[in-house]
Design a protein around this motif. Structure first.
Motif, PDB file in Angstrom:
ATOM      1  N   MET A  81      52.296  45.879  33.273  1.00  0.00           N
ATOM      2  CA  MET A  81      51.043  45.504  33.915  1.00  0.00           C
ATOM      3  C   MET A  81      50.017  45.123  32.844  1.00  0.00           C
ATOM      4  O   MET A  81      49.972  45.738  31.783  1.00  0.00           O
ATOM      5  N   ARG A  82      49.224  44.121  33.134  1.00  0.00           N
ATOM      6  CA  ARG A  82      48.132  43.728  32.241  1.00  0.00           C
ATOM      7  C   ARG A  82      46.820  44.247  32.838  1.00  0.00           C
ATOM      8  O   ARG A  82      46.827  44.911  33.854  1.00  0.00           O
ATOM      9  N   GLY A  83      45.731  43.926  32.184  1.00  0.00           N
ATOM     10  CA  GLY A  83      44.419  44.285  32.743  1.00  0.00           C
ATOM     11  C   GLY A  83      43.963  45.690  32.392  1.00  0.00           C
ATOM     12  O   GLY A  83      44.578  46.372  31.568  1.00  0.00           O
ATOM     13  N   ILE A 124      47.898  41.021  44.965  1.00  0.00           N
ATOM     14  CA  ILE A 124      47.071  40.558  43.844  1.00  0.00           C
ATOM     15  C   ILE A 124      47.950  40.158  42.657  1.00  0.00           C
ATOM     16  O   ILE A 124      48.869  40.895  42.290  1.00  0.00           O
ATOM     17  N   GLU A 125      47.648  39.007  42.089  1.00  0.00           N
ATOM     18  CA  GLU A 125      48.391  38.516  40.926  1.00  0.00           C
ATOM     19  C   GLU A 125      47.380  38.088  39.863  1.00  0.00           C
ATOM     20  O   GLU A 125      46.405  37.411  40.167  1.00  0.00           O
ATOM     21  N   ILE A 126      47.648  38.476  38.617  1.00  0.00           N
ATOM     22  CA  ILE A 126      46.692  38.216  37.535  1.00  0.00           C
ATOM     23  C   ILE A 126      46.845  36.811  36.960  1.00  0.00           C
ATOM     24  O   ILE A 126      45.907  36.268  36.371  1.00  0.00           O
ATOM     25  N   GLY A 133      43.563  38.060  40.583  1.00  0.00           N
ATOM     26  CA  GLY A 133      42.701  39.059  39.952  1.00  0.00           C
ATOM     27  C   GLY A 133      43.497  40.163  39.286  1.00  0.00           C
ATOM     28  O   GLY A 133      44.731  40.091  39.203  1.00  0.00           O
ATOM     29  N   ASP A 134      42.769  41.183  38.804  1.00  0.00           N
ATOM     30  CA  ASP A 134      43.394  42.341  38.168  1.00  0.00           C
ATOM     31  C   ASP A 134      43.683  43.396  39.234  1.00  0.00           C
ATOM     32  O   ASP A 134      42.771  44.071  39.713  1.00  0.00           O
ATOM     33  N   GLY A 135      44.953  43.529  39.572  1.00  0.00           N
ATOM     34  CA  GLY A 135      45.357  44.431  40.652  1.00  0.00           C
ATOM     35  C   GLY A 135      45.146  45.897  40.348  1.00  0.00           C
ATOM     36  O   GLY A 135      45.102  46.717  41.267  1.00  0.00           O
ATOM     37  N   GLY A 136      44.992  46.242  39.078  1.00  0.00           N
ATOM     38  CA  GLY A 136      44.723  47.626  38.713  1.00  0.00           C
ATOM     39  C   GLY A 136      43.415  48.116  39.333  1.00  0.00           C
ATOM     40  O   GLY A 136      43.224  49.310  39.546  1.00  0.00           O
ATOM     41  N   GLY A 138      53.914  38.040  41.812  1.00  0.00           N
ATOM     42  CA  GLY A 138      55.075  37.325  41.255  1.00  0.00           C
ATOM     43  C   GLY A 138      55.488  36.171  42.135  1.00  0.00           C
ATOM     44  O   GLY A 138      54.697  35.281  42.443  1.00  0.00           O
ATOM     45  N   SER A 139      56.716  36.200  42.613  1.00  0.00           N
ATOM     46  CA  SER A 139      57.243  35.122  43.459  1.00  0.00           C
ATOM     47  C   SER A 139      56.717  35.182  44.891  1.00  0.00           C
ATOM     48  O   SER A 139      56.786  34.213  45.629  1.00  0.00           O
ATOM     49  N   GLY A 140      56.265  36.380  45.303  1.00  0.00           N
ATOM     50  CA  GLY A 140      55.822  36.566  46.689  1.00  0.00           C
ATOM     51  C   GLY A 140      56.916  37.130  47.590  1.00  0.00           C
ATOM     52  O   GLY A 140      56.674  37.397  48.772  1.00  0.00           O
ATOM     53  N   ASN A 166      56.091  35.244  32.179  1.00  0.00           N
ATOM     54  CA  ASN A 166      56.713  36.549  31.953  1.00  0.00           C
ATOM     55  C   ASN A 166      57.069  37.249  33.249  1.00  0.00           C
ATOM     56  O   ASN A 166      57.332  38.436  33.257  1.00  0.00           O
ATOM     57  N   SER A 167      57.049  36.521  34.334  1.00  0.00           N
ATOM     58  CA  SER A 167      57.273  37.169  35.620  1.00  0.00           C
ATOM     59  C   SER A 167      58.741  37.078  36.025  1.00  0.00           C
ATOM     60  O   SER A 167      59.469  36.197  35.595  1.00  0.00           O
ATOM     61  N   THR A 168      59.145  38.049  36.859  1.00  0.00           N
ATOM     62  CA  THR A 168      60.492  38.005  37.427  1.00  0.00           C
ATOM     63  C   THR A 168      60.384  38.240  38.921  1.00  0.00           C
ATOM     64  O   THR A 168      59.388  38.784  39.397  1.00  0.00           O
TER      65      THR A 168
END
Ligand code: SAH
Length: 221
Positions: free
Chosen positions: A209-211, A108-110, A135-138, A87-89, A57-59
């Motif tokens: 965002m997730r988490g 951080i990427e989940i 991890g969870d960046g939140g 995401g892509s970095g 689901n990333s862009t």
């Protein structure tokens, strides 16, 4: 060099629209090859000003969006910056150039597959001052705090409190805040006692965002 003409044209357009303004950020856009951060099927569109699908689901964000957010963040040489949503970095790579050899980017990427994707892409460009965390960046990344600036590249209902806490006083936070369908990109400057001075930079659409601090997370309200 491959794609150099396309890249220059895109950057010239972003400069003439007034979206890119700062010398070091313009240089970053010229130096970092966006085509090394897209999947093979998207290569022909690497220098078109659109967001492109990568994995799951990333862009990879739209170049003008990365330009607006980086200009708002104003990363300086030697800064330590936190990014949420690797995401892509590519955004991390742009920040890496801006902070230079004495600066660092913690991103951080989940999603584990995207962590691998970003690490591989950053390696292709020879970038060494970016640390990709799974991890969870939140929740931010306490271990490396405090940060001179934080950028969130996934949509969230509010700026996660841990991010505010881990930003230095006078540091900047740039984040898309709103619903899962539409957000306003906010530039927030952290004042004394954690108070935020906010500027609205307009409407955008990001991957949610997730988490914990995402739209169904426990810390959303
Ligand atoms: N900055 C990226 C674009 C990011 S798209 C680029 O330059 O390409 C948003 C990313 O945020 C997605 O990869 C998604 O997996 C990630 N994400 C979503 N919720 C997250 C969370 N809580 N912590 C870290 N990453 C998250």
């Amino acid at each position: 060099m491959e794609f150099e003409r396309e890249r220059k044209k895109l950057v010239n357009n972003l400069v003439s629209f007034g979206v890119l303004r700062t010398k070091r950020i313009i240089e970053a856009f010229l130096k970092i090859p966006r085509h090394l951060f897209v999947t093979k099927d998207q290569l022909p569109y690497a220098y078109v000003d659109v967001a492109l699908p990568t994995l799951k689901n990333s862009t990879i964000s739209q170049p003008s969006t990365v330009a607006i957010m980086t200009e708002a963040l104003q990363p300086k040489e030697g800064d330590k910056i936190l990014e949420v949503g690797t995401g892509s970095g590519w955004q991390a790579a742009i920040l890496s150039y801006c902070v230079g050899e004495n600066g660092r980017v913690i991103t951080i990427e989940i999603d584990k597959d995207l962590v691998e994707f970003a690490r591989k892409n950053l390696k292709k460009v020879g970038i060494k001052n970016v640390k990709v965390i799974h991890g969870d960046g939140g929740l931010g990344y306490e271990k490396e705090a405090p940060y001179d600036g934080c950028i969130i590249t996934a949509a969230c209902p509010r700026i996660p409190p841990p991010i505010i806490k881990q930003t230095k006083v006078n540091g900047r936070i740039v984040a898309p805040i709103g619903t899962a369908w539409e957000q306003r990109v906010i530039l927030a400057v952290k004042e004394k006692y954690g108070k935020l001075k906010k500027i609205d930079l307009g409407a955008f659409v990001f991957v949610p965002m997730r988490g914990s601090y995402g739209f169904s997370g426990a810390g959303r309200i």
